[in-house]
Structure formats: structure tokens, C-alpha cells
Write an enzyme that holds these catalytic residues in place. Structure first.
Site, PDB file in Angstrom:
ATOM      1  N   GLU A  45      34.304  42.387  33.961  1.00 21.13           N
ATOM      2  CA  GLU A  45      35.698  42.826  33.883  1.00 21.13           C
ATOM      3  C   GLU A  45      36.164  43.006  32.438  1.00 21.13           C
ATOM      4  O   GLU A  45      36.920  43.921  32.135  1.00 21.13           O
ATOM      5  CB  GLU A  45      36.613  41.852  34.621  1.00 21.13           C
ATOM      6  CG  GLU A  45      36.442  41.872  36.141  1.00 21.13           C
ATOM      7  CD  GLU A  45      36.777  43.220  36.760  1.00 21.13           C
ATOM      8  OE1 GLU A  45      37.452  44.032  36.111  1.00 21.13           O
ATOM      9  OE2 GLU A  45      36.354  43.459  37.902  1.00 21.13           O
ATOM     10  N   TYR A 128      45.700  42.108  34.737  1.00 28.26           N
ATOM     11  CA  TYR A 128      44.703  42.774  35.573  1.00 28.26           C
ATOM     12  C   TYR A 128      43.453  41.911  35.731  1.00 28.26           C
ATOM     13  O   TYR A 128      42.984  41.654  36.849  1.00 28.26           O
ATOM     14  CB  TYR A 128      44.290  44.151  35.011  1.00 28.26           C
ATOM     15  CG  TYR A 128      42.999  44.568  35.644  1.00 28.26           C
ATOM     16  CD1 TYR A 128      42.975  45.043  36.948  1.00 28.26           C
ATOM     17  CD2 TYR A 128      41.776  44.347  35.000  1.00 28.26           C
ATOM     18  CE1 TYR A 128      41.787  45.315  37.594  1.00 28.26           C
ATOM     19  CE2 TYR A 128      40.581  44.618  35.638  1.00 28.26           C
ATOM     20  CZ  TYR A 128      40.591  45.103  36.927  1.00 28.26           C
ATOM     21  OH  TYR A 128      39.415  45.349  37.571  1.00 28.26           O
ATOM     22  N   ASP A 146      45.029  48.338  38.179  1.00 35.07           N
ATOM     23  CA  ASP A 146      44.456  49.044  37.036  1.00 35.07           C
ATOM     24  C   ASP A 146      44.833  50.516  37.153  1.00 35.07           C
ATOM     25  O   ASP A 146      45.640  50.893  38.001  1.00 35.07           O
ATOM     26  CB  ASP A 146      42.928  48.855  37.012  1.00 35.07           C
ATOM     27  CG  ASP A 146      42.262  49.642  38.131  1.00 35.07           C
ATOM     28  OD1 ASP A 146      42.918  49.864  39.172  1.00 35.07           O
ATOM     29  OD2 ASP A 146      41.108  50.045  37.970  1.00 35.07           O
TER      30      ASP A 146
END
Length: 354
Positions: A45, A128, A146
Site C-alpha cells: 500500500e 486511505y 482512493d
DNA sequence: CATCCGTGGAG
DNA sequence: TCTCCAAGGAT
């Protein structure tokens, strides 16, 4: 939850069309009881922030091979991590990656928090990424928002308000669709849809599992959404890079400041483009290599003149120091300057190293 | 809320 | 050639 809910259609689509990604536990494996490694989810991520899957794949494999768990990463040398991140961009991510690893390793016993709040308190993890790790690694019903999710929601609900003003509304709409069951698979499903079907240009509405309820499609404006406030044009800056090679093959390099442009990365002494204007790092017979380097950053274009010189041992630079170079450790701009200088050094080499 | 922060691929 | 923009975060 009605059978026809957005989340149910997305999950059914995902079960068949999920992309195979190095850091992902696919729907079949998930059903078999396999769960994602929070370390791998976190690593992926961070790398995926504003970065394409295609670019991340190689880096993810390299990092997890070199540092298989958070303790290993926490023990790594800063220069090694920055060098391995070279070329991926947004170098603050690499600095925060190490900070975060050291906090999790040293203060949390190597276990990543499972809650959004706990995750978001860590360096480099924002709204996020906290939601993504909580949902994907711990299967908690958090809502990821996102660029993909913003686009899917803006289109499905025909939100005309331009970004970034529409962010809150889109977040609320996304939250209302998040299921209690398989929220981690759902999060990945929305993002996969945005990446492969509900794309920024030429969306494939004909094969989209959400098309029958998509207001944007019904109104014929799907491809125009989400609207965005216009961006400022990028100015062009100019600068000079100084590449000095010593007779023993060492290069004059400097460690860039820990913050700002290419912060914490290896670089050539430069002048005139990043706020510094120190001139040449040492007096020498500087020669223009004849090829201008062009590079575009987030907010400006750069035209960089490359000057090169060969110096004898004993040379004493005013800044930077001579050391061995692994070209792969250089951020792309600096690598371009290195490549451009090879013409000069190739022709001066036989005399010095022959 | 605006600005800063990389890079490479797609069209 | 040039603009857009990709699983954003920090300040």
C-alpha cells in the site's frame, strides 16, 4: 442487504476477475482460509500510493526478498533502503517506511495495529492506507477511498461537484456501500473495477457489473466524471549537474538533505534548480557533455546541463565526497545525468584506466 | 485548504 | 509533443 446491492455485484465480479498481484490473497485462497500478511499489505500500500501496479511489482518483490518481515526492515541501513527505492519516486515514502518499520518493530513487537486510528498514527500512513490495511489485512469493514473509488462513486451516483471539493460526498457514498461481510475483498474489488473497467478514459461500461444502476452512464456523462478543478501549468526550471570521476573510478557524490526534493537520496552536486545555488563543487576542467537532460517533476519541468570532468587522486572537493557508485542507487533524474555523461567518460577512459 | 513531493505509461 | 494521472501523505 438486498441481493442486488452494489457490493454484492462487485464481489461476484471480483471472484471471477480479480487480478493476480504478488501481495494479494485472491478470492479462492481467501475462501480456503488464507489471510494476507499485514506486513506485505502495508508494504504494497505504501508503494502503491500514486504509483501504478506495473511499477510497484518489481520493487515489492525485491523489498520482501531483502527484508522478509518488519524486524528485518527495521534493522536495515537507511542508505540501503533509499537505494533500493531509487526510481520509484516520492522518496518521503521510503523515509517514512523505515520510520514506521522501526516503530512497529520496536514498540509494537512487530505487530501492525488493526484499527484505523492505530494505523494512521504511524509515519506514512494516512486515511486511505489506514483503511486499506485495516480492511485488507484484518478484514474490518473500513471504507477505502482512493482515486479509483472516487471515480466509481462519482460516476455511479453522477456526482457533478469537482474534486477535491467532492471528496467528502464521495467518501460518504462509498461508506454506504461498504459491506460487513468480506470488506477486504470488497475494497480490492472496487479498486480493481476502477483500474480495469471504470477507467479514467474510455470506461468499459458495456461489461461493467454496475452499469444497470450507474446514473453517470444513464445520463451519458460517465466518461466525463469525476470533474476536477483545472491544474496550474508547470514552469520550467534550469540547472547544472557536476559529474566528477576520480582516476581510481570513484565518483563525487553527495547525500541530499533529508527533506524536500529527492530528499535523503544520493545525487550529483547540482546548481540552480532546487533552491540551492552553490556553483561548482570544486575547481576543475568542467566540460559540457553535449546532451541536455530533461525531466519532469510533479510541479515543474527541468532542463539540466551536465558538466563532467576527470580529476586526479588527491582532489579536494568543497562539497560532496568521492566514493564508489552503484548507478541503480540513483533517483531517475541523477541516473539520466549519469547516462548522459557516459559519452564524455567513455572517450576519456582509455587514457586513465587502460 | 493549498502546496510540495517522482516517475513512467497511455492516449 | 504534451497532458493526464496512478491503491496519497505531510505540512
Amino acid at each position: 442487504m438486498c441481493e442486488d446491492a452494489v457490493s454484492q455485484r462487485l464481489l461476484a465480479w471480483y471472484d471471477i476477475n480479480a487480478r493476480k498481484l504478488a501481495w494479494r490473497v485472491g478470492p479462492d485462497a481467501w475462501r480456503a482460509g488464507q489471510r494476507a500478511d499485514p506486513y506485505a499489505v502495508w508494504m504494497s500500500e505504501i508503494m502503491l500510493q500514486q504509483t501504478t501496479v506495473a511499477a510497484v511489482d518489481k520493487y515489492f518483490r525485491r523489498f520482501t526478498t531483502l527484508w522478509p518481515d518488519v524486524h528485518a526492515l527495521a534493522s536495515a541501513k537507511d542508505a540501503d533502503v533509499m537505494g533500493e527505492w531509487a526510481g520509484l519516486g516520492y522518496y518521503a515514502r521510503a523515509r517514512n517506511l523505515l520510520k514506521c518499520a522501526r516503530v512497529v518493530s520496536g514498540e509494537w513487537g512487530g505487530v501492525f495495529p488493526g484499527t484505523r486510528a492505530g494505523l494512521q498514527a504511524l509515519p506514512g500512513i494516512g486515511p486511505y492506507t489506514a483503511a486499506a490495511i485495516s480492511a485488507i489485512a484484518y478484514d474490518r469493514p473500513e471504507t477505502v477511498v482512493d482515486g479509483n473509488v472516487e471515480r466509481v462513486m462519482a460516476r455511479h451516483f453522477a456526482v457533478q461537484t469537482p474534486l477535491p471539493k467532492a471528496k467528502k460526498d464521495l467518501t460518504d457514498l462509498a461508506g454506504a456501500e461498504t459491506p460487513e461481510h468480506r470488506p477486504g475483498c470488497y475494497a480490492q474489488a472496487v479498486m480493481d473495477l476502477g483500474a480495469t473497467i471504470c477507467t479514467p478514459r474510455n470506461p468499459a461500461c458495456g461489461i461493467c457489473p454496475l452499469s444497470k444502476t450507474c446514473l453517470g452512464r444513464a445520463r451519458g456523462i460517465a466518461a466525463e466524471l469525476p470533474r476536477k478543478t483545472p491544474k496550474k501549468p508547470k514552469p520550467t526550471r534550469r540547472g547544472i549537474a557536476y559529474l566528477a570521476r576520480r582516476d581510481d573510478g570513484a565518483w563525487l557524490l553527495e547525500d541530499r538533505p533529508a527533506r524536500g526534493l529527492l530528499g535523503g537520496m544520493l545525487g550529483w552536486p547540482t546548481e540552480g534548480w532546487d533552491g540551492t545555488d552553490d556553483g561548482a563543487p570544486m575547481p576543475a576542467n568542467w566540460q559540457d557533455v553535449g546532451v541536455e537532460v530533461t525531466h519532469t517533476f510533479t510541479h515543474f519541468h527541468l532542463r539540466l546541463q551536465v558538466l563532467a570532468t576527470q580529476v586526479p587522486q588527491g582532489a579536494n572537493p568543497a562539497r560532496g565526497n568521492f566514493r564508489a557508485l552503484r548507478p541503480a542507487d540513483l533517483p531517475t533524474l541523477m541516473r539520466k545525468a549519469f547516462d548522459a555523461s557516459q559519452r564524455y567518460f567513455d572517450q576519456s577512459e582509455p587514457d586513465t584506466l587502460g
